[in-house]
Motif scaffolding. Structure first.
Motif, short mmCIF file in Angstrom:
data_model
loop_
_atom_site.label_atom_id
_atom_site.label_comp_id
_atom_site.label_asym_id
_atom_site.label_seq_id
_atom_site.Cartn_x
_atom_site.Cartn_y
_atom_site.Cartn_z
N ILE A 99 8.98 -43.28 -11.49
CA ILE A 99 9.74 -43.19 -10.26
C ILE A 99 11.02 -42.42 -10.54
CG2 ILE A 99 10.83 -45.46 -10.57
CD1 ILE A 99 10.56 -45.71 -7.45
N LEU A 100 11.31 -41.47 -9.67
CA LEU A 100 12.51 -40.64 -9.75
C LEU A 100 13.26 -40.76 -8.42
CD1 LEU A 100 10.58 -37.48 -10.92
CD2 LEU A 100 12.08 -38.80 -12.38
N SER A 101 14.46 -40.24 -8.36
CA SER A 101 15.20 -40.26 -7.10
C SER A 101 14.53 -39.38 -6.05
CB SER A 101 16.64 -39.81 -7.32
OG SER A 101 16.67 -38.48 -7.80
N THR A 102 13.70 -38.41 -6.48
CA THR A 102 13.04 -37.48 -5.57
C THR A 102 11.61 -37.89 -5.23
OG1 THR A 102 12.43 -36.13 -7.47
CG2 THR A 102 14.43 -35.51 -6.28
N GLY A 103 11.15 -39.02 -5.73
CA GLY A 103 9.80 -39.49 -5.45
C GLY A 103 9.09 -39.89 -6.73
N VAL A 104 7.83 -40.28 -6.61
CA VAL A 104 7.07 -40.63 -7.80
C VAL A 104 6.45 -39.37 -8.38
CG1 VAL A 104 6.66 -43.06 -7.24
CG2 VAL A 104 5.06 -41.33 -6.40
N ASN A 105 6.16 -39.41 -9.69
CA ASN A 105 5.71 -38.25 -10.43
C ASN A 105 4.70 -38.69 -11.48
OD1 ASN A 105 5.84 -35.56 -11.58
ND2 ASN A 105 7.14 -36.43 -13.17
N ASP A 106 3.63 -37.92 -11.66
CA ASP A 106 2.70 -38.25 -12.74
C ASP A 106 3.22 -37.65 -14.04
OD1 ASP A 106 2.08 -35.67 -11.71
OD2 ASP A 106 0.01 -35.78 -12.38
N ILE A 107 3.08 -38.41 -15.13
CA ILE A 107 3.59 -38.01 -16.44
C ILE A 107 2.60 -38.40 -17.53
CG2 ILE A 107 6.02 -38.20 -15.81
CD1 ILE A 107 5.99 -40.85 -17.46
N HIS A 108 2.83 -37.88 -18.72
CA HIS A 108 2.03 -38.25 -19.89
C HIS A 108 2.36 -39.71 -20.23
CE1 HIS A 108 0.54 -38.36 -23.99
NE2 HIS A 108 -0.10 -37.22 -23.74
N CYS A 109 1.37 -40.54 -20.42
CA CYS A 109 1.58 -41.98 -20.62
C CYS A 109 2.36 -42.33 -21.89
CB CYS A 109 0.23 -42.70 -20.64
SG CYS A 109 -0.65 -42.62 -19.07
N ARG A 110 2.27 -41.56 -22.92
CA ARG A 110 2.95 -41.89 -24.18
C ARG A 110 4.33 -41.27 -24.30
NH1 ARG A 110 -0.82 -44.10 -28.02
NH2 ARG A 110 -2.90 -43.93 -27.13
N ARG A 111 4.80 -40.63 -23.26
CA ARG A 111 6.04 -39.88 -23.32
C ARG A 111 7.24 -40.69 -22.84
NH1 ARG A 111 7.58 -36.24 -18.92
NH2 ARG A 111 9.60 -35.59 -19.60
N TYR A 112 7.08 -41.92 -22.56
CA TYR A 112 8.10 -42.61 -21.80
C TYR A 112 8.83 -43.73 -22.51
CZ TYR A 112 10.25 -42.34 -17.49
OH TYR A 112 11.17 -42.09 -16.55
N ALA A 113 10.10 -43.94 -22.20
CA ALA A 113 10.90 -45.00 -22.81
C ALA A 113 11.42 -46.00 -21.77
CB ALA A 113 12.05 -44.42 -23.61
N GLN A 114 11.94 -45.53 -20.65
CA GLN A 114 12.49 -46.42 -19.63
C GLN A 114 11.36 -46.99 -18.77
OE1 GLN A 114 15.72 -47.14 -19.63
NE2 GLN A 114 16.07 -45.65 -21.25
N TYR A 115 11.42 -48.28 -18.49
CA TYR A 115 10.40 -48.92 -17.66
C TYR A 115 11.00 -50.14 -16.98
CZ TYR A 115 10.00 -51.94 -21.73
OH TYR A 115 10.27 -52.79 -22.78
N ILE A 116 10.33 -50.62 -15.96
CA ILE A 116 10.77 -51.78 -15.21
C ILE A 116 9.65 -52.82 -15.21
CG2 ILE A 116 11.49 -52.70 -12.97
CD1 ILE A 116 12.67 -49.97 -12.36
N CYS A 117 9.98 -54.04 -15.61
CA CYS A 117 9.02 -55.14 -15.57
C CYS A 117 9.22 -55.90 -14.26
CB CYS A 117 9.24 -56.11 -16.73
SG CYS A 117 8.96 -55.36 -18.35
N GLU A 118 8.12 -56.28 -13.66
CA GLU A 118 8.15 -57.11 -12.46
C GLU A 118 7.72 -58.50 -12.87
OE1 GLU A 118 6.05 -57.16 -8.05
OE2 GLU A 118 6.13 -55.29 -9.19
N ILE A 119 8.51 -59.50 -12.48
CA ILE A 119 8.21 -60.90 -12.83
C ILE A 119 8.25 -61.72 -11.54
CG2 ILE A 119 8.97 -62.91 -14.13
CD1 ILE A 119 10.28 -60.93 -16.12
N ARG A 120 7.16 -62.40 -11.27
CA ARG A 120 7.09 -63.28 -10.08
C ARG A 120 7.95 -64.51 -10.33
NH1 ARG A 120 5.07 -60.26 -6.17
NH2 ARG A 120 3.14 -59.25 -6.75
N VAL A 121 8.71 -64.89 -9.29
CA VAL A 121 9.55 -66.09 -9.40
C VAL A 121 9.11 -67.14 -8.40
CG1 VAL A 121 11.54 -64.99 -10.38
CG2 VAL A 121 11.30 -65.04 -7.94
#
Length: 102
Positions: free
Chosen positions: A80-102
């Motif tokens: 996810i970017l400020s300009t929309g979602v984008n497809d990327i190489h799966c192994r290229r990434y460091a930042q991520y967001i975890c979703e946890i149900r409460v």
């Protein structure tokens, strides 16, 4: 990354609507990040994006201009970017967001 999220009781974020996409975009910006990995991918079938955790199809979201483009036939994950979602190489990434149900 999804395994790291699972280790704390969650999963990579699943954007279930445009409203949630907008919320997560604001969250990413508020934390001064450029982008973040989501749980969507088209590893199984090119062009059909589903979530790692729920296996649900990714809904119609706002894509970054010209995407998804599967650049060099290697982009199967979604960020996810400020300009929309984008497809990327799966192994290229460091930042991520975890979703946890409460």
């Amino acid at each position: 990354m999804n395994e790291l999220c699972k280790s704390i009781g969650g999963y990579l974020v699943e954007l279930d609507s445009l409203d949630e996409q907008n919320f997560v975009t604001r969250f990413v910006k508020a934390h001064r990040q450029y982008s973040a990995l989501t749980g969507a991918n088209d590893v199984e079938r090119e062009g059909t994006f589903v979530y790692y955790n729920s296996k649900k199809p990714m809904p119609a979201l706002k894509w970054r201009y010209g995407n998804p483009n599967n650049w060099r036939n290697k982009e199967h994950c979604v960020q996810i970017l400020s300009t929309g979602v984008n497809d990327i190489h799966c192994r290229r990434y460091a930042q991520y967001i975890c979703e946890i149900r409460v």
